[in-house]
Design a protein around this motif. Sequence first.
Motif, PDB file in Angstrom:
ATOM      1  N   PRO A  76       1.140  -1.042  -0.137  1.00 17.45           N
ATOM      2  CA  PRO A  76      -0.113  -0.267   0.026  1.00 17.45           C
ATOM      3  C   PRO A  76       0.664   1.028  -0.713  1.00 17.45           C
ATOM      4  O   PRO A  76       0.468   2.433  -0.504  1.00 17.45           O
ATOM      5  CB  PRO A  76      -0.690   0.106   0.680  1.00 17.45           C
ATOM      6  CG  PRO A  76      -0.916  -1.434   1.835  1.00 17.45           C
ATOM      7  CD  PRO A  76       0.567  -2.299   1.007  1.00 17.45           C
ATOM      8  N   ALA A  77       2.076   1.100   0.330  1.00 14.30           N
ATOM      9  CA  ALA A  77       3.087   2.485   0.412  1.00 14.30           C
ATOM     10  C   ALA A  77       3.664   2.787  -1.152  1.00 14.30           C
ATOM     11  O   ALA A  77       3.745   4.244  -0.851  1.00 14.30           O
ATOM     12  CB  ALA A  77       3.388   2.367   1.202  1.00 14.30           C
ATOM     13  N   THR A  78       3.580   1.615  -1.755  1.00 15.62           N
ATOM     14  CA  THR A  78       4.238   2.294  -2.936  1.00 15.62           C
ATOM     15  C   THR A  78       2.773   2.014  -4.449  1.00 15.62           C
ATOM     16  O   THR A  78       3.404   2.008  -5.762  1.00 15.62           O
ATOM     17  CB  THR A  78       5.025   1.234  -3.644  1.00 15.62           C
ATOM     18  OG1 THR A  78       5.066  -0.269  -3.219  1.00 15.62           O
ATOM     19  CG2 THR A  78       6.661   1.791  -2.489  1.00 15.62           C
ATOM     20  N   PHE A  79       1.543   1.033  -4.138  1.00 16.51           N
ATOM     21  CA  PHE A  79       0.674   1.379  -4.789  1.00 16.51           C
ATOM     22  C   PHE A  79       0.491   2.099  -5.699  1.00 16.51           C
ATOM     23  O   PHE A  79      -0.558   3.070  -4.996  1.00 16.51           O
ATOM     24  CB  PHE A  79      -0.601   0.010  -4.530  1.00 16.51           C
ATOM     25  CG  PHE A  79      -1.876  -0.210  -5.642  1.00 16.51           C
ATOM     26  CD1 PHE A  79      -1.176  -1.487  -6.816  1.00 16.51           C
ATOM     27  CD2 PHE A  79      -2.717   0.508  -5.147  1.00 16.51           C
ATOM     28  CE1 PHE A  79      -1.907  -1.923  -7.148  1.00 16.51           C
ATOM     29  CE2 PHE A  79      -3.832  -0.012  -6.586  1.00 16.51           C
ATOM     30  CZ  PHE A  79      -3.346  -1.137  -7.061  1.00 16.51           C
ATOM     31  N   ALA A  80       0.521   1.669  -7.145  1.00 18.63           N
ATOM     32  CA  ALA A  80      -0.573   3.343  -8.444  1.00 18.63           C
ATOM     33  C   ALA A  80      -1.260   2.399  -9.129  1.00 18.63           C
ATOM     34  O   ALA A  80      -0.601   1.472  -9.485  1.00 18.63           O
ATOM     35  CB  ALA A  80       0.587   3.822  -9.169  1.00 18.63           C
ATOM     36  N   PRO A  81      -3.149   2.865  -8.217  1.00 18.92           N
ATOM     37  CA  PRO A  81      -4.090   1.828  -9.262  1.00 18.92           C
ATOM     38  C   PRO A  81      -4.179   2.132 -10.540  1.00 18.92           C
ATOM     39  O   PRO A  81      -3.683   3.354 -10.837  1.00 18.92           O
ATOM     40  CB  PRO A  81      -5.176   2.535  -8.708  1.00 18.92           C
ATOM     41  CG  PRO A  81      -4.576   3.701  -7.823  1.00 18.92           C
ATOM     42  CD  PRO A  81      -3.311   3.749  -7.905  1.00 18.92           C
ATOM     43  N   ALA A  82      -4.392   0.470 -11.358  1.00 15.24           N
ATOM     44  CA  ALA A  82      -4.425   1.147 -13.167  1.00 15.24           C
ATOM     45  C   ALA A  82      -5.927   1.701 -13.228  1.00 15.24           C
ATOM     46  O   ALA A  82      -6.747   1.722 -12.669  1.00 15.24           O
ATOM     47  CB  ALA A  82      -4.856  -0.464 -13.391  1.00 15.24           C
ATOM     48  N   PRO A  83      -5.982   2.007 -14.913  1.00 16.05           N
ATOM     49  CA  PRO A  83      -7.239   3.205 -14.986  1.00 16.05           C
ATOM     50  C   PRO A  83      -8.379   2.502 -14.463  1.00 16.05           C
ATOM     51  O   PRO A  83      -9.155   2.542 -14.615  1.00 16.05           O
ATOM     52  CB  PRO A  83      -6.730   3.556 -15.589  1.00 16.05           C
ATOM     53  CG  PRO A  83      -5.766   3.908 -16.379  1.00 16.05           C
ATOM     54  CD  PRO A  83      -4.606   2.531 -15.256  1.00 16.05           C
ATOM     55  N   SER A  84      -8.373   0.783 -15.035  1.00 18.73           N
ATOM     56  CA  SER A  84      -9.811   0.097 -15.015  1.00 18.73           C
ATOM     57  C   SER A  84      -9.863   0.200 -13.818  1.00 18.73           C
ATOM     58  O   SER A  84     -10.896   0.223 -12.948  1.00 18.73           O
ATOM     59  CB  SER A  84      -9.624  -1.347 -15.588  1.00 18.73           C
ATOM     60  OG  SER A  84      -7.627  -1.619 -14.720  1.00 18.73           O
ATOM     61  N   ARG A  85      -8.988  -0.042 -12.624  1.00 14.46           N
ATOM     62  CA  ARG A  85      -9.404  -0.339 -11.121  1.00 14.46           C
ATOM     63  C   ARG A  85     -10.317   1.137 -10.465  1.00 14.46           C
ATOM     64  O   ARG A  85     -10.640   1.273  -9.873  1.00 14.46           O
ATOM     65  CB  ARG A  85      -8.070  -0.833 -10.127  1.00 14.46           C
ATOM     66  CG  ARG A  85      -7.381  -1.716  -9.805  1.00 14.46           C
ATOM     67  CD  ARG A  85      -6.671  -2.377  -8.792  1.00 14.46           C
ATOM     68  NE  ARG A  85      -7.151  -3.592  -9.706  1.00 14.46           N
ATOM     69  CZ  ARG A  85      -7.730  -4.910  -8.671  1.00 14.46           C
ATOM     70  NH1 ARG A  85      -8.136  -4.891  -8.109  1.00 14.46           N
ATOM     71  NH2 ARG A  85      -6.895  -5.848  -8.041  1.00 14.46           N
ATOM     72  N   ILE A  86      -9.617   2.070 -11.282  1.00 14.51           N
ATOM     73  CA  ILE A  86     -10.149   3.411 -10.462  1.00 14.51           C
ATOM     74  C   ILE A  86     -11.526   3.780 -11.269  1.00 14.51           C
ATOM     75  O   ILE A  86     -12.617   4.569 -10.320  1.00 14.51           O
ATOM     76  CB  ILE A  86      -9.200   4.712 -11.332  1.00 14.51           C
ATOM     77  CG1 ILE A  86      -8.124   4.669 -10.718  1.00 14.51           C
ATOM     78  CG2 ILE A  86     -10.193   6.020 -10.907  1.00 14.51           C
ATOM     79  CD1 ILE A  86      -7.818   5.049  -8.810  1.00 14.51           C
ATOM     80  N   ARG A  87     -11.032   2.965 -12.683  1.00 14.10           N
ATOM     81  CA  ARG A  87     -13.260   3.415 -12.910  1.00 14.10           C
ATOM     82  C   ARG A  87     -13.637   2.488 -11.924  1.00 14.10           C
ATOM     83  O   ARG A  87     -14.831   2.543 -11.691  1.00 14.10           O
ATOM     84  CB  ARG A  87     -13.207   2.520 -14.684  1.00 14.10           C
ATOM     85  CG  ARG A  87     -12.289   3.797 -15.574  1.00 14.10           C
ATOM     86  CD  ARG A  87     -12.620   3.015 -17.277  1.00 14.10           C
ATOM     87  NE  ARG A  87     -12.827   2.438 -17.261  1.00 14.10           N
ATOM     88  CZ  ARG A  87     -10.584   2.523 -17.482  1.00 14.10           C
ATOM     89  NH1 ARG A  87     -10.422   2.972 -18.083  1.00 14.10           N
ATOM     90  NH2 ARG A  87     -10.286   0.824 -17.801  1.00 14.10           N
ATOM     91  N   ARG A  88     -13.974   0.915 -12.045  1.00 15.66           N
ATOM     92  CA  ARG A  88     -14.380   0.768 -10.776  1.00 15.66           C
ATOM     93  C   ARG A  88     -14.879   1.336  -9.272  1.00 15.66           C
ATOM     94  O   ARG A  88     -16.225   1.143  -9.427  1.00 15.66           O
ATOM     95  CB  ARG A  88     -13.862  -0.880 -10.993  1.00 15.66           C
ATOM     96  CG  ARG A  88     -13.272  -2.058 -12.100  1.00 15.66           C
ATOM     97  CD  ARG A  88     -13.710  -3.291 -12.236  1.00 15.66           C
ATOM     98  NE  ARG A  88     -12.665  -3.489 -11.026  1.00 15.66           N
ATOM     99  CZ  ARG A  88     -10.791  -4.000 -11.680  1.00 15.66           C
ATOM    100  NH1 ARG A  88     -11.307  -4.119 -12.994  1.00 15.66           N
ATOM    101  NH2 ARG A  88     -10.350  -3.838 -10.769  1.00 15.66           N
ATOM    102  N   LEU A  89     -14.066   1.498  -9.272  1.00 12.70           N
ATOM    103  CA  LEU A  89     -13.890   1.791  -8.067  1.00 12.70           C
ATOM    104  C   LEU A  89     -15.124   3.740  -8.496  1.00 12.70           C
ATOM    105  O   LEU A  89     -15.326   3.895  -7.454  1.00 12.70           O
ATOM    106  CB  LEU A  89     -12.370   2.739  -7.626  1.00 12.70           C
ATOM    107  CG  LEU A  89     -12.720   2.814  -5.619  1.00 12.70           C
ATOM    108  CD1 LEU A  89     -11.547   3.352  -4.947  1.00 12.70           C
ATOM    109  CD2 LEU A  89     -12.866   4.935  -5.552  1.00 12.70           C
ATOM    110  N   GLY A  90     -14.720   4.545  -9.442  1.00 15.80           N
ATOM    111  CA  GLY A  90     -15.370   5.677  -9.517  1.00 15.80           C
ATOM    112  C   GLY A  90     -17.042   5.234 -10.307  1.00 15.80           C
ATOM    113  O   GLY A  90     -17.752   5.926  -9.874  1.00 15.80           O
ATOM    114  N   ARG A  91     -17.484   3.499  -9.875  1.00 14.46           N
ATOM    115  CA  ARG A  91     -18.453   3.652 -10.148  1.00 14.46           C
ATOM    116  C   ARG A  91     -19.433   3.102  -9.412  1.00 14.46           C
ATOM    117  O   ARG A  91     -20.896   3.095  -9.195  1.00 14.46           O
ATOM    118  CB  ARG A  91     -19.157   2.280 -11.686  1.00 14.46           C
ATOM    119  CG  ARG A  91     -18.583   2.918 -12.969  1.00 14.46           C
ATOM    120  CD  ARG A  91     -19.099   2.036 -13.398  1.00 14.46           C
ATOM    121  NE  ARG A  91     -18.158   0.663 -13.742  1.00 14.46           N
ATOM    122  CZ  ARG A  91     -17.216   0.065 -14.291  1.00 14.46           C
ATOM    123  NH1 ARG A  91     -16.576   0.834 -14.951  1.00 14.46           N
ATOM    124  NH2 ARG A  91     -16.105  -0.977 -14.491  1.00 14.46           N
TER     125      ARG A  91
END
Length: 306
Positions: A76-91
């Motif tokens: 969790p200290a270095t993780f950068a989410p992929a755009p697909s994960r951001i989209r799922r979170l945003g929905r």
Amino acid sequence: MDVVRRSGRNKRQVKRLISVVLSGVALLCLAACHSAAGEADTPSIAVTILPQKEIVHQIVGNRFHVEVLIPPGFNPATFAPAPSRIRRLGRSLAWFRIGKLPVERTWTDRIRSVYPNLEIVDTSRGVEWIVPQGHDHRHSNGVDPHIWLSPRLMLIQAENIMNAMVRLDPEHGEEYRRNYRQLARKIKALDKQIHDMLADLPRRSFMVFHPSWAYFACDYALEQVVIEAEGKSPAPGDLSRIIALARREGLRTVFVQPQFDTAAAKVVAREINGRVVILDPLAEDWAENLISTARKLRTAQEVSLR
């Protein structure tokens, strides 16, 4: 003539076999499509880490699919989410944050700017944070972020989740309250079970590479001895000091988590004639993981007393 007949029969058999196989494939495709459609039709709730998933699920039941921002095995200290994960979170209807994890600090404002209607809930409201001494938690605003490893503090987080769900989905509010009460009873029973497992330990300290277990240690009157220095592997001088401390305290187990490099931990274990054991603060089965942690701490005591 017999050869011709047999050839004809063989061709018909092959055709029937192909037909059966294709029918089976079609059914499998339909089932997969139906399953995917069913999951797509279920509204979602997002959480930051895997241990939150079961807690949220026990409150919301099957009314929501639970999305996890950080997949297994990532730091969790270095993780950068992929755009697909951001989209799922945003929905999702809401994102339940731990509160001060580095990935949350880095990405919350960005996600809010893209998905302004996403409800972002800080589950740490009401939690008393630990400020670690001598360790670098600047990435977490100067506090130890691992509050989910304390059953006492998980009760607070679960209540915050329940209150948010009652507000966001009042039609099913009583169901969420009832589920929370059942969950609270389970967490209190878990807390008592761990307390009973650890109450009679003759030594109250244990050695870890990364300081993830301060809240757990606080709950059960334990002390974590940390190898990592200011968020980095220790310098040779620090390593010598830690080895001397471990020998003095009779510690022969070094606990590590799978998301970090274990080289320094292995050096310490070798020097104290000890062993390296995994404690994973990000394991999905939250309750069973804490029970497993208590068991491993007891075993570590037994090893040190041999």
